[in-house]
Write an enzyme that holds these catalytic residues in place. Structure first.
Site, PDB file in Angstrom:
ATOM      1  N   CYS A  76       1.156   9.643   1.959  1.00 20.47           N
ATOM      2  CA  CYS A  76       0.915   9.570   0.514  1.00 20.47           C
ATOM      3  C   CYS A  76      -0.298   8.759   0.082  1.00 20.47           C
ATOM      4  O   CYS A  76      -1.215   9.283  -0.553  1.00 20.47           O
ATOM      5  CB  CYS A  76       2.156   8.989  -0.175  1.00 20.47           C
ATOM      6  SG  CYS A  76       3.697   9.819   0.245  1.00 20.47           S
ATOM      7  N   HIS A 132       1.020   4.704  -6.348  1.00 22.56           N
ATOM      8  CA  HIS A 132       1.045   4.471  -4.905  1.00 22.56           C
ATOM      9  C   HIS A 132      -0.304   4.139  -4.272  1.00 22.56           C
ATOM     10  O   HIS A 132      -0.559   4.482  -3.117  1.00 22.56           O
ATOM     11  CB  HIS A 132       1.676   5.668  -4.173  1.00 22.56           C
ATOM     12  CG  HIS A 132       2.327   5.250  -2.879  1.00 22.56           C
ATOM     13  ND1 HIS A 132       2.739   6.154  -1.917  1.00 22.56           N
ATOM     14  CD2 HIS A 132       2.620   4.012  -2.378  1.00 22.56           C
ATOM     15  CE1 HIS A 132       3.263   5.511  -0.893  1.00 22.56           C
ATOM     16  NE2 HIS A 132       3.199   4.200  -1.149  1.00 22.56           N
TER      17      HIS A 132
END
Length: 508
Positions: A76, A132
């Site tokens: 990610c 993130h």
């Protein structure tokens, strides 16, 4: 009389010039809507597989350009950091793992984000969804990285209804907007919350003041496997519970994208919009995802980990294409870092103030079918990852083959070190698939594939083409010499949300 005539011509020319200038200036900059799915498998979009139906995504892709040689990162944070910065993770220090909620780590501030550059170019910039890329200090928060508004969660994953993530086995809220934590959304499904927020942004946007940049980073379809029952019921024939729940989550994602694009059309923004859909990495087989016929899955350096699902659509795509691109399949090499220069230049912006970019402007590649300017693509070099086997003596003067790395050069791809989970996993549809049996030595640490001729990585050429291996290892060495030291700090106990009102957020 002659002087009057000359003056008249000058005046007429000035009027024509002014009119032309006004026409050029009145041409609106394109709206840009970027939708990023999470852990979305290659086989899990309708036009790649037939078990999960995605009518909205299929129609959008069929109206634009399918990117069939498009790459993201295996996990990610690296994908998101490269999308936002246009720079390889070896140049931002994020080449090892993901950014944990309790780590004092983030995408560095030494280069602007794509939102910064689009804002500089006059755009209203909005984000909804998964961040993130670090938040341990206030300056790393989305609303301080170029976004006018933000709504979503900061970490790597949340529960879909309570919007919490654990610290030392205790759940804490990770859901906020640009003003602070949002406490009143518990019980509401995140895909719907994020879609609704994006629709509110669209309906509140004034195109006469600014063009729109909207970055919608869905939580779907990352674990945990949670979805309203009405979506799961569509797939009651799927016996495997993980796959059934995952399929329902894809259905919710597909519906969300449909509602989003309907809002763009209802408000009249669609005709001047470039719409981009991408995944951040391959699907997670253990949680219902599937990447067949690609080898491997999320977290691996095999194609299943990073050969992305992606397409470009929107009303503006049809207008600017010559010839029309509806239904085009583009097989030119494109990387997630390419979106930064592509979209900044499409928006009429400048790349001044950025550090050296690793991305390329791919607009003419996508729209006109030109050859990609990208000939080489670094998947990663991770010197902190556990070593696999011993360095091969044949190449030790060039590269330590026990180091985890992967590189694409033209048709060829090389992998060294620990590639991870390299099996082929067929879609669970009950049919028989004649798949190879893996017999790799556990200490094997070098592979070479011709991805154009062997896209599913069945035939290792590392022993047959040592000259290619040597060239590519030298390229890895040269790239590694440009790398900054990787940052992967230990968990910081000061990050504990219990010390900050029970909410995840900046702690330094």
């Amino acid at each position: 009389m002659e002087r009057v005539f000359v003056n008249y011509l000058v005046l007429f020319a000035a009027l024509i010039s002014a009119s032309f200038s006004a026409t050029v200036q009145s041409t609106p900059k394109p709206n840009i809507v970027f939708v990023l799915a999470d852990d979305y498998g290659y086989n899990d979009i309708g036009y790649h597989g037939d078990q999960i139906k995605t009518p909205v995504l299929d129609r959008l892709a069929a109206s634009g350009v399918k990117l069939e040689n498009y790459y993201v990162q295996p996990i990610c944070s690296p994908t998101r950091s490269q999308l936002l910065s246009g720079r390889y993770q070896i140049h931002t220090g994020l080449q090892h793992g993901i950014i944990g909620n309790s780590q004092a780590n983030a995408l560095p501030l030494d280069s602007p984000t794509i939102a910064d550059k689009l804002k500089e170019s006059g755009y209203a910039t909005h984000m909804a969804g998964k961040w993130h890329v670090g938040f341990y200090k206030e300056e790393f928060m989305p609303h301080n990285r170029g976004f006018d508004t933000y709504y979503g969660y900061l970490g790597g994953h949340d529960t879909y209804y309570t919007h919490m993530i654990n610290y030392k086995s205790k759940p804490y809220l990770d859901w906020r907007d640009e003003t602070g934590p949002v406490f009143n959304e518990s019980g509401l499904y995140s895909a719907q919350l994020l879609t609704n927020r994006a629709i509110r942004v669209i309906k509140g946007h004034n195109p006469d003041k600014h063009p729109l940049f909207l970055y919608l980073a869905y939580q779907s379809v990352h674990s945990p496997l949670q979805v309203p029952e009405r979506y799961e019921k569509q797939y009651k024939h799927i016996k495997d519970e993980h796959r059934r729940l995952y399929a329902g989550m894809v259905a919710a994602l597909d519906e969300g994208v449909g509602n989003l694009t309907a809002a763009l059309k209802d408000t009249g923004l669609w005709d001047n919009t470039v719409f981009i859909f991408s995944t951040d990495n391959g699907g997670t087989v253990l949680y219902g995802g599937n990447n067949y016929p690609l080898r491997g899955w999320k977290g691996s350096l095999w194609e299943g980990g990073m050969h992305g699902v992606g397409f470009v659509a929107g009303g503006l795509v049809d207008k600017r294409s010559a010839p029309a691109v509806a239904g085009t399949v583009n097989r030119e090499l494109i990387h997630v870092s390419d979106w930064f220069p592509t979209l900044v230049r499409l928006a009429g912006g400048s790349l001044n103030g950025t550090k050296d970019l690793d991305g390329f402007d791919q607009w003419d590649t996508i729209i006109k079918g030109n050859k990609s300017p990208r000939k080489v693509m670094l998947h990663n070099i991770d010197i902190l990852y556990r070593r696999r086997g011993k360095p091969l003596e044949k190449y030790v003067h060039i590269w330590d083959t026990s180091v985890r790395a992967a590189l694409r050069m033209g048709d060829y791809k090389i992998i060294t070190g620990e590639a991870k989970n390299g099996s082929w996993v067929p879609p669970p549809d009950g049919r028989h698939y004649d798949l190879p049996v893996i017999k790799d030595d556990p200490n094997k640490n070098l592979w070479l594939f011709n991805i154009t001729g062997d896209p599913y990585e069945h035939h290792d050429l590392s022993n047959k083409e040592p000259e290619v291996v040597e060239v590519m290892l030298r390229m890895l060495k040269a790239m590694n010499e440009t790398a900054v030291p990787p940052r992967f700090p230990p968990s910081d106990p000061q990050s504990n949300p219990a010390l900050h009102g029970g909410v995840w957020g900046p702690w330094q």
